[in-house]
Enzyme design. Structure first.
Site, PDB file in Angstrom:
ATOM      1  N   LEU A 132       0.860  -1.174   0.000  1.00  0.00           N
ATOM      2  CA  LEU A 132       0.000   0.000   0.000  1.00  0.00           C
ATOM      3  C   LEU A 132       0.899   1.227   0.000  1.00  0.00           C
ATOM      4  CD1 LEU A 132      -2.658  -0.855   2.784  1.00  0.00           C
ATOM      5  CD2 LEU A 132      -3.021  -0.931   0.311  1.00  0.00           C
ATOM      6  N   ASP A 133       0.450   2.298  -0.631  1.00  0.00           N
ATOM      7  CA  ASP A 133       1.200   3.549  -0.556  1.00  0.00           C
ATOM      8  C   ASP A 133       1.310   3.984   0.899  1.00  0.00           C
ATOM      9  OD1 ASP A 133       1.374   3.609  -3.287  1.00  0.00           O
ATOM     10  OD2 ASP A 133      -0.204   5.106  -3.571  1.00  0.00           O
ATOM     11  N   LYS A 134       2.370   4.691   1.203  1.00  0.00           N
ATOM     12  CA  LYS A 134       2.574   5.199   2.562  1.00  0.00           C
ATOM     13  C   LYS A 134       1.382   6.027   3.032  1.00  0.00           C
ATOM     14  CE  LYS A 134       5.779   8.105   5.245  1.00  0.00           C
ATOM     15  NZ  LYS A 134       7.020   8.927   5.186  1.00  0.00           N
ATOM     16  N   THR A 136      -1.718   5.753   2.180  1.00  0.00           N
ATOM     17  CA  THR A 136      -2.967   4.993   2.192  1.00  0.00           C
ATOM     18  C   THR A 136      -3.074   4.166   3.461  1.00  0.00           C
ATOM     19  OG1 THR A 136      -2.890   4.832  -0.231  1.00  0.00           O
ATOM     20  CG2 THR A 136      -4.363   3.325   0.912  1.00  0.00           C
ATOM     21  N   ARG A 242      -5.265   6.806  -7.490  1.00  0.00           N
ATOM     22  CA  ARG A 242      -4.961   8.232  -7.364  1.00  0.00           C
ATOM     23  C   ARG A 242      -4.910   8.908  -8.730  1.00  0.00           C
ATOM     24  NH1 ARG A 242       0.180   7.938  -3.351  1.00  0.00           N
ATOM     25  NH2 ARG A 242       0.027  10.204  -3.473  1.00  0.00           N
TER      26      ARG A 242
END
Length: 316
Positions: A132-134, A136, A242
């Site tokens: 997961l993105d930081k 998120t 995004r």
């Protein structure tokens, strides 16, 4: 110079994670430097940090010395547990908070996986199934056995999992806009950062390098000036949700990379005081790697996201 043969316990690992374990005490920045310099070889060829190691691979590990000035432990990783949504002997799922990286690297000393390993020294195997993105929050799967890691990653690769995110976007999303099928292209910007852009035009000079990406969108709630969306991804591209939502003209609230920066500033510094990106991995569906049973996990919206929705809702 050491040559290490990859066994069952290391097969499937990324090269950077393997080296960080082999070269304990060596700063992460130095490990990534020797990889980029080509000093690490896999089967006598150059490799990248994200190269997946396979059973029987030979990894040439160069001699690495710690600087004489280092007298204290390098890259200290604090032990930390995260809210557990599901756990058994094969895997665990945690509810990752926003602002925490899933792993160390690229300027981040440590992430969820390193902190979990420190918190559970008795665990023989803990590996990320996906990322997961930081920025998120939400459901993150971690394998506790090599067999579980392989089986789950196969499901993700074959798109046999269901991943749905909650995203609050700026503007009123059209009900008839249910599918976003727009190719995405990764590139490195002049700032050295990794970026992603949408590629819709076949005449784009890089169109052949873009990868098809599909997101399914459903309006969950309408608020004055905003839309809360349920976004299910059919492909797992970097920054997919995004960029897809931004490309559609509705950037995610608080997105520091692809968002509306003035709107983000107002919502963070104004009365609302919302200082993160509103993207949350809320639902994850997959087959259990051992039993084959269908597992569906849910992670409720974080408190700060619920508060923002309440603050944005019209008075009754």
């Amino acid at each position: 110079m050491r040559r290490v043969l990859i066994d069952e316990n290391s097969a499937g690992q990324r090269l950077d994670n393997f080296l960080l374990r082999e070269l304990k005490g060596v700063p992460k920045t130095h490990v990534y430097r020797v990889i980029r310099a080509g000093e690490v070889r896999v089967n006598k060829g150059r490799a990248h940090a994200d190269t997946r190691l396979e059973l029987g691979d030979e990894v040439r590990v160069p001699p690495v010395r710690l600087p004489d000035r280092v007298t204290a432990p390098v890259d200290y990783v604090p032990a930390k547990e995260f809210p557990v949504v599901y756990e058994d002997e094969h895997l665990m799922a945690v509810n990752k908070p926003a602002g925490v990286a899933v792993h160390g690297g690229s300027g981040v000393s440590f992430g969820v996986i390193e902190q979990l390993r420190r918190a559970r020294p008795e665990a023989r195997f803990l590996e990320l199934v996906h990322r997961l993105d930081k920025e998120t929050s939400g459901l993150l799967l971690i394998a506790k056995k090599r067999s579980a890691l392989t089986a789950l990653q196969d499901q993700f690769r074959e798109r046999e999992t269901g991943k749905t995110y909650a995203a609050l976007v700026i503007g009123e999303w059209a009900d008839n806009k249910k599918v976003i099928d727009v190719a995405l292209l990764k590139f490195t910007g002049s700032d050295g950062e990794r970026w992603v852009r949408a590629v819709e035009n076949s005449h784009d000079p890089q169109a052949d390098q873009a990868k098809r990406s599909i997101s399914l969108v459903k309006v969950a709630r309408r608020l004055p000036g905003y839309s809360l969306l349920d976004v299910t991804i059919k492909t797992g591209r970097t920054h997919q949700i995004r960029v897809h939502l931004q490309h559609a003209g509705h950037p995610i609230v608080g997105d520091p990379k692809y968002g509306d920066f003035e709107a983000n500033r107002l919502i963070a510094r104004g009365a609302l005081k919302f200082e993160r990106m509103f993207l949350h991995a809320q639902r994850l569906k997959f087959s259990h790697p051992a039993s084959g049973a269908e597992i569906e996990l849910l992670a409720p919206l974080p408190t700060e996201c619920e508060k923002l929705l309440k603050d944005l809702s019209p008075p009754r």
